[in-house]
Motif scaffolding. Structure first.
Motif, PDB file in Angstrom:
ATOM      1  N   PHE A 157      54.587  28.204  34.563  1.00 29.85           N
ATOM      2  CA  PHE A 157      54.072  26.921  34.091  1.00 29.85           C
ATOM      3  C   PHE A 157      52.962  27.110  33.065  1.00 29.85           C
ATOM      4  O   PHE A 157      52.900  26.407  32.063  1.00 29.85           O
ATOM      5  CB  PHE A 157      53.563  26.090  35.278  1.00 29.85           C
ATOM      6  N   PHE A 158      52.082  28.081  33.326  1.00 27.07           N
ATOM      7  CA  PHE A 158      50.946  28.289  32.422  1.00 27.07           C
ATOM      8  C   PHE A 158      51.268  29.312  31.334  1.00 27.07           C
ATOM      9  O   PHE A 158      50.384  29.795  30.653  1.00 27.07           O
ATOM     10  CB  PHE A 158      49.708  28.719  33.206  1.00 27.07           C
ATOM     11  N   ASP A 159      52.538  29.667  31.218  1.00 25.97           N
ATOM     12  CA  ASP A 159      52.986  30.599  30.202  1.00 25.97           C
ATOM     13  C   ASP A 159      52.149  31.880  30.266  1.00 25.97           C
ATOM     14  O   ASP A 159      51.538  32.302  29.279  1.00 25.97           O
ATOM     15  CB  ASP A 159      52.858  29.936  28.819  1.00 25.97           C
ATOM     16  N   ASP A 160      52.143  32.472  31.421  1.00 27.96           N
ATOM     17  CA  ASP A 160      51.251  33.594  31.694  1.00 27.96           C
ATOM     18  C   ASP A 160      52.051  34.698  32.381  1.00 27.96           C
ATOM     19  O   ASP A 160      53.235  34.540  32.698  1.00 27.96           O
ATOM     20  CB  ASP A 160      50.120  33.088  32.623  1.00 27.96           C
ATOM     21  N   GLU A 161      51.370  35.843  32.570  1.00 29.66           N
ATOM     22  CA  GLU A 161      52.010  36.937  33.305  1.00 29.66           C
ATOM     23  C   GLU A 161      51.207  37.262  34.553  1.00 29.66           C
ATOM     24  O   GLU A 161      50.010  36.987  34.616  1.00 29.66           O
ATOM     25  CB  GLU A 161      52.060  38.188  32.423  1.00 29.66           C
ATOM     26  N   ILE A 162      51.879  37.892  35.484  1.00 27.47           N
ATOM     27  CA  ILE A 162      51.192  38.298  36.710  1.00 27.47           C
ATOM     28  C   ILE A 162      50.819  39.771  36.597  1.00 27.47           C
ATOM     29  O   ILE A 162      51.639  40.600  36.197  1.00 27.47           O
ATOM     30  CB  ILE A 162      52.106  38.049  37.927  1.00 27.47           C
ATOM     31  N   ALA A 163      49.565  40.081  36.907  1.00 32.22           N
ATOM     32  CA  ALA A 163      49.135  41.483  36.828  1.00 32.22           C
ATOM     33  C   ALA A 163      48.142  41.775  37.949  1.00 32.22           C
ATOM     34  O   ALA A 163      47.561  40.862  38.545  1.00 32.22           O
ATOM     35  CB  ALA A 163      48.481  41.749  35.470  1.00 32.22           C
ATOM     36  N   LEU A 164      47.973  43.049  38.224  1.00 28.57           N
ATOM     37  CA  LEU A 164      47.037  43.449  39.279  1.00 28.57           C
ATOM     38  C   LEU A 164      45.615  43.114  38.844  1.00 28.57           C
ATOM     39  O   LEU A 164      45.176  43.457  37.758  1.00 28.57           O
ATOM     40  CB  LEU A 164      47.151  44.951  39.541  1.00 28.57           C
ATOM     41  N   ASP A 165      44.880  42.433  39.719  1.00 34.61           N
ATOM     42  CA  ASP A 165      43.483  42.123  39.440  1.00 34.61           C
ATOM     43  C   ASP A 165      42.620  43.087  40.243  1.00 34.61           C
ATOM     44  O   ASP A 165      42.674  43.102  41.485  1.00 34.61           O
ATOM     45  CB  ASP A 165      43.185  40.668  39.819  1.00 34.61           C
ATOM     46  N   GLU A 166      41.832  43.908  39.524  1.00 34.98           N
ATOM     47  CA  GLU A 166      41.080  44.986  40.187  1.00 34.98           C
ATOM     48  C   GLU A 166      40.138  44.450  41.268  1.00 34.98           C
ATOM     49  O   GLU A 166      40.116  44.948  42.397  1.00 34.98           O
ATOM     50  CB  GLU A 166      40.280  45.779  39.142  1.00 34.98           C
ATOM     51  N   ALA A 167      39.341  43.433  40.892  1.00 32.38           N
ATOM     52  CA  ALA A 167      38.354  42.890  41.841  1.00 32.38           C
ATOM     53  C   ALA A 167      39.039  42.378  43.098  1.00 32.38           C
ATOM     54  O   ALA A 167      38.574  42.596  44.232  1.00 32.38           O
ATOM     55  CB  ALA A 167      37.545  41.777  41.183  1.00 32.38           C
ATOM     56  N   THR A 168      40.169  41.707  42.905  1.00 33.57           N
ATOM     57  CA  THR A 168      40.901  41.178  44.050  1.00 33.57           C
ATOM     58  C   THR A 168      41.460  42.307  44.913  1.00 33.57           C
ATOM     59  O   THR A 168      41.449  42.253  46.143  1.00 33.57           O
ATOM     60  CB  THR A 168      42.050  40.260  43.567  1.00 33.57           C
ATOM     61  N   PHE A 169      41.923  43.376  44.246  1.00 36.17           N
ATOM     62  CA  PHE A 169      42.462  44.512  44.978  1.00 36.17           C
ATOM     63  C   PHE A 169      41.386  45.171  45.840  1.00 36.17           C
ATOM     64  O   PHE A 169      41.615  45.501  47.005  1.00 36.17           O
ATOM     65  CB  PHE A 169      43.067  45.527  44.013  1.00 36.17           C
ATOM     66  N   ILE A 170      40.197  45.313  45.273  1.00 33.95           N
ATOM     67  CA  ILE A 170      39.088  45.924  46.030  1.00 33.95           C
ATOM     68  C   ILE A 170      38.706  45.031  47.215  1.00 33.95           C
ATOM     69  O   ILE A 170      38.525  45.505  48.335  1.00 33.95           O
ATOM     70  CB  ILE A 170      37.871  46.166  45.098  1.00 33.95           C
ATOM     71  N   HIS A 171      38.633  43.732  46.938  1.00 35.29           N
ATOM     72  CA  HIS A 171      38.329  42.791  48.023  1.00 35.29           C
ATOM     73  C   HIS A 171      39.364  42.897  49.143  1.00 35.29           C
ATOM     74  O   HIS A 171      39.033  42.939  50.331  1.00 35.29           O
ATOM     75  CB  HIS A 171      38.299  41.356  47.480  1.00 35.29           C
ATOM     76  N   LEU A 172      40.620  42.978  48.756  1.00 30.56           N
ATOM     77  CA  LEU A 172      41.721  43.048  49.711  1.00 30.56           C
ATOM     78  C   LEU A 172      41.648  44.328  50.538  1.00 30.56           C
ATOM     79  O   LEU A 172      41.841  44.326  51.758  1.00 30.56           O
ATOM     80  CB  LEU A 172      43.040  42.991  48.929  1.00 30.56           C
ATOM     81  N   LYS A 173      41.326  45.426  49.842  1.00 27.59           N
ATOM     82  CA  LYS A 173      41.223  46.726  50.523  1.00 27.59           C
ATOM     83  C   LYS A 173      40.106  46.679  51.568  1.00 27.59           C
ATOM     84  O   LYS A 173      40.291  47.106  52.710  1.00 27.59           O
ATOM     85  CB  LYS A 173      40.912  47.813  49.486  1.00 27.59           C
ATOM     86  N   ASN A 174      38.943  46.164  51.149  1.00 24.56           N
ATOM     87  CA  ASN A 174      37.825  46.035  52.089  1.00 24.56           C
ATOM     88  C   ASN A 174      38.209  45.158  53.269  1.00 24.56           C
ATOM     89  O   ASN A 174      37.885  45.462  54.426  1.00 24.56           O
ATOM     90  CB  ASN A 174      36.601  45.420  51.397  1.00 24.56           C
ATOM     91  N   TYR A 175      38.895  44.069  52.943  1.00 17.67           N
ATOM     92  CA  TYR A 175      39.311  43.126  53.977  1.00 17.67           C
ATOM     93  C   TYR A 175      40.189  43.825  55.013  1.00 17.67           C
ATOM     94  O   TYR A 175      40.015  43.668  56.218  1.00 17.67           O
ATOM     95  CB  TYR A 175      40.066  41.968  53.332  1.00 17.67           C
ATOM     96  N   MET A 176      41.126  44.629  54.527  1.00 19.29           N
ATOM     97  CA  MET A 176      42.061  45.306  55.422  1.00 19.29           C
ATOM     98  C   MET A 176      41.348  46.399  56.215  1.00 19.29           C
ATOM     99  O   MET A 176      41.623  46.604  57.395  1.00 19.29           O
ATOM    100  CB  MET A 176      43.225  45.921  54.631  1.00 19.29           C
ATOM    101  N   GLU A 177      40.465  47.121  55.537  1.00 19.79           N
ATOM    102  CA  GLU A 177      39.766  48.221  56.215  1.00 19.79           C
ATOM    103  C   GLU A 177      38.880  47.703  57.344  1.00 19.79           C
ATOM    104  O   GLU A 177      38.834  48.282  58.423  1.00 19.79           O
ATOM    105  CB  GLU A 177      38.935  49.024  55.205  1.00 19.79           C
TER     106      GLU A 177
END
Lengths: 417, 417
Positions: free
Chosen positions: B85-105
Motif C-alpha cells: 500500500f505504501f509502495d515500500d519494501e520490507i527489510a530487517l530493522d537493526e534496532a527492532t532485531f536487537i530489541h527482539l533478541k533482548n526480549y527473547m533472552e
C-alpha cells in the motif's frame, strides 16, 4: 447465500462505551449454516453513513444484517435510513402494532406510549419478524437477489431473533453449503515453535480446509474449517487431518473438538467422576464463574469461596496465622494451605486455590503487582505454581490466571490417567 | 487530528471465535485525547482487502489504527499489505532485531527462531514503536498529512502500546481539542418514558453537547459528551446541564460521573464505612467477580462463597434442610437464609444472596429456567426479590442478575441515607 456483511450501528460502540458482542454471536450462528461473514462495519448513527454503508455492504455480500439504532429515542436513525435507501415510506404496520400492544399489556404497561407506538411504523416493503423480547421489530428487505435484516442492538433481543427466526428462515429458503469446524487445543508449545513443527502438515492440507492459529493465554487453538456439499465427508476429512497431528504434537493436545476450556474440564471430570472446589483470592470469583459458566457444572463443582480478607482465609479455610506472618499472604505456603482447607470445607476430590496481587494497587504486604501463587490439589497430591504478569490489567489478570489454572489442571488430569 | 478509523484484521473475529475487545479499548483511549473513532472495519486477513480498506480509511480519517495480522504464522498478512500500500519494501530493522533478541533472552529463549526473526522485518519507511510484551513491533507510517499505526492483535500487547506510547506521541505531536464525557446513571425508569420526561431538556442542550442513551440491564446510562478548546469550560457546562436533570428525575439518578456500577457501589460503601459479603448460587461467581473487578474492593469486600451443591448451603451457610425440603432450593426462604448465614460467616454489615436456575438445563427441583430469588440484607433488615428471565443465555443471565443486584443495593443505600 454465501457471504454476509454485518453493520453495527451506534455511537456507543465507536465511543468505547460498549463492547460489540452481537457481531460475535451472529457470526457464529451464520457459520453453522455455512454463511461466512466477510466484513463487519461499525458506524455511527447518521442517515448518510448508514445509507453509504448499506450500498457497500450489498456490493460485498448477499446478506446484510444491521444491528442497533432502532430504539424509541431521538438518537436512533436506522429506520429512516432504511426507508430512504430502499426508496420506501414508513407506515404503521397493523400486525406489528397488535404484537406491540400485547407485548406491553403482558408487562402491565397497557397504556401504550406514543413513543412506543412509533416502533410499529416500518418501511412498507419490509417483512416484519416480531421481536418477542423487546419493542423494536426486525425488518427484512429484498435488494435484487440479496437480503437485509435490521435488528435492534440489545444483545438479548438479537440472540433469539437470530436463532429462532432468521437462521431457520435462511436455512429453509436457501440450499446452503456445509461448513464444519474443529478446534484442536494445544498447550505448552509457543505459537511460533508450533508453526514450525506442523508446517509440513499445514502445507499438505486439502484445498477445502483452512487453518487458523488462535492464541488464548498460554494455549494455542488450531481451528480447522472445512467447506463442501457433503457433511459426513467433511467430518471424515477433519478427523483424518487431526489424527495426523498426534504423531507430531500428541502430548500437547488437550482437546480436539471442544473449544471452551471450562467445557473440556467438565467432560474430563465427569468421565473420571471427580468433584472440584475452589478457594480464590486474587481471581475474585472469575475462576468460579468460568467453571459454572459451563451448563451442567453442578455435576462436579461442589462450590467455591472467595476469602478476600486475610482473616477469612484463616477462619474459614484454616490457613495458619503463623504461615501468613512468616511468608505473607501472597505465598506458596498460603496457597497450599488454602487448597487443603478448601478441599476439606467442600469435601471434593480436587481443590484449586489462588492468592496474588491483581493490581493496580499494591497488595497488603507489598508483594509485586502481577504475582500469583496457585495450588492444584488432587486427592493427597498437590502442586503449586507461580506466575508473574505485571503487564496485565486487573480484569485481564483475573481472566488469564483462571484460564491458566484450568488448563494446568486439564494437563495433570490427562497425563495422570 | 480529529477522526480516527480502526481496522481490525483477522478471521478469528469474523468467524465468531473471538470477541473484538481491542477496538473498545482504543476508542476509549482516543476519546480521552479528543480523537473520535468514526468507523471500525473488521476485515479478513487478505492482502487486497487490507489495501482497499486502508484506502477507504484514509479517506474518512486522519488517523488509522490497525490491529491484528502481525503474528509469526502463515495466516498473517498485514505487513505485506502495508508495504504494498505504501509502495515500500520490507527489510530487517537493526534496532527492532536487537530489541527482539533482548526480549527473547530475558525469557530464556535466546535461541532466537527464524520465524521470530521475521518479526524484525518492517517496511523501510516505517517508524517502529517497540512492543514490550510481545514479539511483533508496532509500525507507524505517514500518508500525506495523515498517520497510521499497525499493531499486533493480542489485547495485552495492544493496551500498553496504545497507552504508554501511541497516545503520548499523539498528544505531544498534535494540539488536540478537548472532549469531556459524563455519564448519568438512571434506574427505575424505562428508556422510552425517560426520553419523554427529559425531552425539553435534551432539545435545549448547547450545540457542542451530545446526548446518548445506553440501556444496561434495567439501568439507563445517559452519556453527555462535550467538545471544545477550554477544558474547564466544558466541565462547567456538563455540570450545569446535569444539575438541571435533578428537578426532573433526581430520585432515579444513582450516579452522575461514574460509569461502572461496581465502582459506584465501592464509593458508596467506602463513604458509609460498610462491609459486604456474598453467597451466590446461580450467579456462580460472577457477582463476586464484578465486585472485585473494582480496584480497592478489598477495603469493603470481606469475601464470597459459591455454595453450588445444596448440601453446602446447609453445611456452610446454615440453611435449614427443612426449608429446602418445604420450599425447594430456589425459593425466597432459601435466599433469605443464605443471606443471613453469609452475613454471619463473613461478619459483614451487608450480605447478598442468589439462588436460581441459569439454564439451559432444568434445576434439581424442576423450577423454571430463568427464575432467581435474591436477598439484600443490610444489618438486620432484608428484602428479597424475584426475577424471571427465561430468554437470557446462561452467561448473560449471570451477568444481568449480578448487575441488577448491585443496582438495587445502590438504590437502597442511597434512599436510606
Amino acid at each position: 447465500m454465501e457471504n454476509a456483511v454485518l453493520i453495527t450501528i451506534g455511537d456507543e460502540i465507536l465511543s468505547g462505551n460498549t463492547i460489540d458482542t452481537n457481531s460475535n454471536f451472529i457470526a457464529t450462528e451464520l457459520k453453522n449454516i455455512g454463511i461466512k461473514v466477510s466484513q463487519i462495519f461499525t458506524i455511527s448513527d447518521e442517515i448518510e453513513t448508514i445509507k453509504n454503508t448499506l450500498r457497500t455492504a450489498f456490493e460485498i455480500g448477499d446478506l446484510v444484517i444491521t444491528t442497533g439504532g432502532l430504539g424509541p429515542t431521538r438518537d436512533d436513525k436506522t429506520k429512516k435510513a432504511l426507508a430512504e435507501f430502499f426508496d420506501d415510506e414508513i407506515a404503521l404496520d397493523e400486525a406489528t402494532f397488535i404484537h406491540l400492544k400485547n407485548y406491553m399489556e403482558k408487562r402491565g404497561r397497557g397504556d401504550i406510549l406514543e413513543r412506543n407506538k412509533e416502533q410499529a411504523f416500518v418501511p412498507t416493503k419490509s417483512t416484519v419478524f416480531q421481536n418477542q423480547y423487546g419493542t423494536a421489530p426486525c425488518m427484512m428487505m429484498k435488494y435484487n437477489n440479496k437480503l437485509s435484516f435490521s435488528l435492534p442492538g440489545v444483545p438479548y433481543e438479537v440472540k433469539p431473533l437470530i436463532k429462532d427466526q432468521i437462521v431457520p428462515y435462511l436455512k429453509e429458503t436457501f440450499s446452503l453449503q456445509y461448513i464444519n469446524t474443529r478446534i484442536v487445543s494445544v498447550v505448552g508449545i509457543p505459537e511460533s515453535v508450533l508453526a514450525d513443527i506442523i508446517e509440513d502438515w499445514e502445507l499438505s492440507l486439502p484445498q477445502n480446509l483452512a487453518l487458523s492459529y488462535l492464541p488464548v493465554g498460554t494455549r494455542v487453538k488450531l481451528r480447522l474449517t472445512a467447506s463442501g456439499h457433503n457433511e459426513s465427508v467433511l467430518q471424515q476429512q477433519l478427523e483424518q487431518e487431526i489424527q495426523k497431528l498426534f504423531p507430531l504434537i500428541g502430548e500437547s493436545i488437550i482437546a480436539t473438538s471442544e473449544d471452551k476450556i471450562e467445557k473440556i474440564l467438565g467432560e474430563l471430570l465427569n468421565e473420571k467422576k471427580l468433584t472440584l472446589s475452589i478457594a480464590e483470592s486474587c481471581t475474585g470469583g472469575e475462576l468460579a464463574k468460568m467453571i459454572t459458566s459451563n451448563s451442567g457444572s453442578s455435576k462436579y463443582f461442589v462450590g467455591g469461596i472467595v476469602p478476600y480478607a486475610t482473616a477469612k482465609k484463616v477462619e474459614i479455610l484454616n490457613v495458619s496465622q503463623k504461615t501468613v506472618d512468616e511468608f505473607t499472604v501472597v505465598s506458596e505456603q498460603v496457597a497450599q494451605e488454602m487448597a487443603k482447607g478448601c478441599q476439606k470445607l467442600f469435601g471434593s476430590h480436587i481443590s484449586l486455590s489462588t492468592t496474588g496481587v491483581a493490581g493496580p494497587g499494591k497488595g497488603e504486604d507489598g508483594k509485586d503487582i502481577g504475582t500469583v501463587f496457585y495450588t492444584i490439589r488432587i486427592n493427597d497430591n498437590e502442586q503449586t505454581f507461580r506466575l508473574y504478569m505485571p503487564h496485565l490489567e486487573r480484569l485481564d489478570f483475573m481472566y488469564f490466571v483462571s484460564q491458566k489454572i484450568i488448563q494446568d489442571l486439564i494437563g495433570l488430569l490427562i497425563n495422570n490417567q
